[in-house]
Design an enzyme around this catalytic site. Structure first.
Site, PDB file in Angstrom:
ATOM      1  N   LYS A 236       0.847  -1.208   0.000  1.00  0.00           N
ATOM      2  CA  LYS A 236       0.000   0.000   0.000  1.00  0.00           C
ATOM      3  C   LYS A 236       0.877   1.251   0.000  1.00  0.00           C
ATOM      4  O   LYS A 236       0.382   2.352  -0.210  1.00  0.00           O
ATOM      5  CB  LYS A 236      -0.881   0.057   1.252  1.00  0.00           C
ATOM      6  N   CYS A 374     -13.708  -5.019   0.969  1.00  0.00           N
ATOM      7  CA  CYS A 374     -13.375  -5.807   2.168  1.00  0.00           C
ATOM      8  C   CYS A 374     -13.842  -5.116   3.441  1.00  0.00           C
ATOM      9  O   CYS A 374     -13.180  -5.192   4.486  1.00  0.00           O
ATOM     10  CB  CYS A 374     -11.877  -6.098   2.254  1.00  0.00           C
TER      11      CYS A 374
HETATM   12  N1  PLP Z   1      -6.704  -2.677   6.528  1.00  0.00           N
HETATM   13  C1  PLP Z   1      -7.032  -1.761   5.607  1.00  0.00           C
HETATM   14  C2  PLP Z   1      -7.588  -0.441   6.040  1.00  0.00           C
HETATM   15  C3  PLP Z   1      -6.843  -2.046   4.260  1.00  0.00           C
HETATM   16  O1  PLP Z   1      -7.171  -1.137   3.339  1.00  0.00           O
HETATM   17  C4  PLP Z   1      -6.317  -3.307   3.898  1.00  0.00           C
HETATM   18  C5  PLP Z   1      -6.195  -3.674   2.483  1.00  0.00           C
HETATM   19  O2  PLP Z   1      -6.949  -3.244   1.643  1.00  0.00           O
HETATM   20  C6  PLP Z   1      -5.975  -4.208   4.905  1.00  0.00           C
HETATM   21  C7  PLP Z   1      -6.184  -3.852   6.205  1.00  0.00           C
HETATM   22  C8  PLP Z   1      -5.408  -5.546   4.592  1.00  0.00           C
HETATM   23  O3  PLP Z   1      -4.138  -5.409   4.034  1.00  0.00           O
HETATM   24  P1  PLP Z   1      -3.359  -6.660   3.438  1.00  0.00           P
HETATM   25  O4  PLP Z   1      -4.304  -7.330   2.479  1.00  0.00           O
HETATM   26  O5  PLP Z   1      -2.177  -6.046   2.756  1.00  0.00           O
HETATM   27  O6  PLP Z   1      -2.979  -7.530   4.573  1.00  0.00           O
END
Ligand code: PLP
Length: 416
Positions: A236, A374
Site C-alpha cells: 500500500k 473488504c
Molecule cells: N486494513 C485496511 C484499512 C486495508 O485497506 C487493507 C487492504 O486493503 C488491509 C487492512 C489488509 O491489508 P493486506 O491485504 O495487505 O494484509
C-alpha cells in the site's frame, strides 16, 4: 535523509519527476493512457523499489542470519538495515520492536493469537469500529468463538465518522483490546487515533491501530499516537507485496508467545523443549521475504525523499478538487463525507451497479475499485450493495480526475 533530499522534500512534489519514477504509468489501457486510481487496493512501485529488489537478487542473494560467507552477511545486513529504516520511519523507539510479516492481515492475526488469545476469558470484550476492514474483524470473531469473548462495535454517523461519545461509554475493564483503523479504505475517514489511544489508556486497554491506509498518506509516529500495536502492508506504500510489519511495544513482544514455530525463532532446540529467541526473531520463523523487506526499505527511502508532508498536501489538494469535480457528474453521490478525510472517494452513480461503472470507465483507461472493499458492514450501513472507489496516490494529477469525471458523466448518460 541527506541535505539535498531534505531541501527537495521542502519544495513540494515535482509531479512530472514523480510520474517518471513509475514505469507502469507509461502503459496504455484499451489504447488510452492509464489513469490509475486504485492505490488504496495496491500502489504502483517506483523504479527505486524495483531496482532494490532486482539488485538484491542479482548481487547479494543468500539466506540471512545463518551464513558465515560474504553474500549471507551482505543479505543479513541489507535486511536488518531495512528494519532499522522502517522503524525510524514510524518513530519506533527501537528496531527490535518491528516484526516483519506478510502485511497488515498477518500482523493483526499475530496479535490475536500471540497477545490476546491467552489473555481472554469468557465474557471479556474486544472493541472494534464499524468501519474496519475484514482483516480487523474476522480474526477477532474467530477468537471470540474460541474463547467466549464478545465482539463489540463502535458505531459511526452518516458521514462515516466514529461516534466518540458511544466509544467513551463502551470502554470498561471488560475490554481487553481495542482495534481501530487509522484511515478507512472504504470511506477515507481519518480517525482521531491519538485521542482514542488516550481514552483507552485511562482504562488500561491496549490499542491496535490498522495503519494500512495511513502509511502511504501521512507521517506516522507510533510514540506520538500512543498505541500498543501498529500494523501495515508494504504494497500500500509503494513497496512490494508479501511484506509488511507489526510494530509493538517491547513489553508486549516480550510477553507474547511465538506465532509460528520453526527455524530462526529459536535459540536452542532439543526433542524435549525449545528455547525461543528474543523479539523480533521470535516472531519471524523460517526464511523471511528478504527481497521484500529490502524493497520496503527502498519504498521508505523514496517516500522520505518526497517528504510525507508533501505527499499529504498533494493528496489533500487532489481530494478537494476531485470531491468538487465529481459532484458535478449526474447521479454522483459520495459515500463517506467525514470532515477529516484522506484520498479515498467512494461513490454511487444513480442506480447503476458499481461493477458496471468500473467496467465502463476502464474502457477510458481509468482503473477504479468496485465492490465492498473488504468492509462489508460499511456497505450494509449505507444500504448499498457496493460502491465504486477512486483512491489517490502520489502520482495522480488534476487532469486524471478530469478524465475520471468525464468517463463517469458518459457512463451516467448511457443509463439515462
Ligand atoms: N486494513 C485496511 C484499512 C486495508 O485497506 C487493507 C487492504 O486493503 C488491509 C487492512 C489488509 O491489508 P493486506 O491485504 O495487505 O494484509
Amino acid at each position: 535523509m541527506n541535505q539535498a533530499a531534505t531541501d527537495k522534500a521542502q519544495r513540494g512534489l515535482d509531479l512530472e519527476k514523480v510520474r517518471a519514477d513509475f514505469p507502469i504509468l507509461e502503459r496504455l489501457v484499451h489504447d488510452k493512457p492509464l489513469v490509475y486510481l486504485d492505490t488504496a487496493a495496491t500502489a504502483q512501485r517506483p523504479l527505486a523499489v524495483l531496482e532494490a529488489i532486482d539488485g538484491f537478487y542479482r548481487k547479494h542473494n543468500a539466506n540471512i542470519h545463518r551464513g558465515v560467507h560474504l553474500l549471507s552477511q551482505e543479505a543479513t545486513e541489507d535486511y536488518e538495515q531495512a528494519r532499522l529504516k522502517i522503524a525510524r520511519f514510524i518513530n519506533a523507539p527501537s528496531e527490535r520492536e518491528l516484526v516483519f510479516t506478510r502485511g497488515t492481515t498477518e500482523s493483526i492475526n499475530l496479535v490475536a493469537h500471540s497477545f490476546l488469545r491467552p489473555r481472554l476469558q469468557p465474557g471479556d470484550e474486544i472493541l472494534i469500529t464499524w468501519m474496519e476492514h475484514h482483516s480487523n474483524i474476522v480474526p477477532w470473531q474467530l477468537l471470540c468463538e474460541e474463547t467466549g469473548a464478545v465482539l463489540k462495535v463502535v458505531p459511526m454517523n452518516r458521514d462515516g465518522e466514529l461516534e466518540m461519545d458511544a466509544l467513551a461509554e463502551m470502554l470498561s475493564e471488560r475490554v481487553k483490546l481495542l482495534g481501530v483503523v487509522q484511515i478507512s479504505n472504504a470511506l477515507g475517514t481519518v480517525n482521531p487515533v491519538m485521542e482514542i489511544c488516550q481514552m483507552a489508556r485511562q482504562h488500561g486497554i491496549p490499542v491496535l491501530v490498522d495503519g494500512a491506509q495511513a502509511m502511504p498518506h501521512q507521517a506516522v509516529d507510533v510514540q506520538a499516537l500512543g498505541c500498543d500495536f501498529y500494523c501495515f502492508s508494504g504494497h500500500k506504500m509503494y513497496g512490494p507485496t508479501g511484506i509488511g510489519a507489526l510494530w509493538a511495544r517491547a513489553e508486549h513482544l516480550q510477553s507474547m508467545q511465538p506465532y509460528q514455530g520453526g527455524g530462526e525463532m529459536i535459540r536452542h532446540v532439543t526433542f524435549e523443549k525449545s528455547e525461543f529467541n528474543e523479539a523480533p526473531a521470535k516472531f519471524e520463523a523460517g526464511t523471511p521475504n528478504i527481497a521484500g523487506a529490502i524493497g520496503l526499505g527502498a519504498a521508505v527511502d523514496y517516500l522520505q525523499q518526497l517528504g510525507m508532508d508533501n505527499v499529504a498536501a498533494h493528496e489533500a489538494q487532489l481530494l478537494a478538487y476531485g470531491s468538487e469535480k465529481l459532484a458535478e457528474v449526474d447521479g454522483f453521490r459520495m459515500i463517506g463525507t467525514a470532515a477529516n478525510k484522506a484520498g479515498v472517494m467512494s461513490f454511487v452513480l444513480g442506480d447503476i451497479h458499481a461493477n458496471d461503472v468500473g467496467t465502463l470507465v476502464d474502457l477510458h483507461g481509468v482503473a477504479i475499485r468496485t465492490g465492498h472493499h473488504c468492509a462489508m458492514p460499511v456497505a450494509q450501513f449505507f444500504g448499498v450493495p457496493a460502491t465504486a472507489r477512486a483512491s489517490l496516490g502520489i502520482y495522480n494529477t488534476f487532469e486524471e480526475i478530469d478524465v475520471l469525471a468525464d468517463a463517469l458523466q458518459k457512463t451516467s448518460e448511457m443509463f439515462a
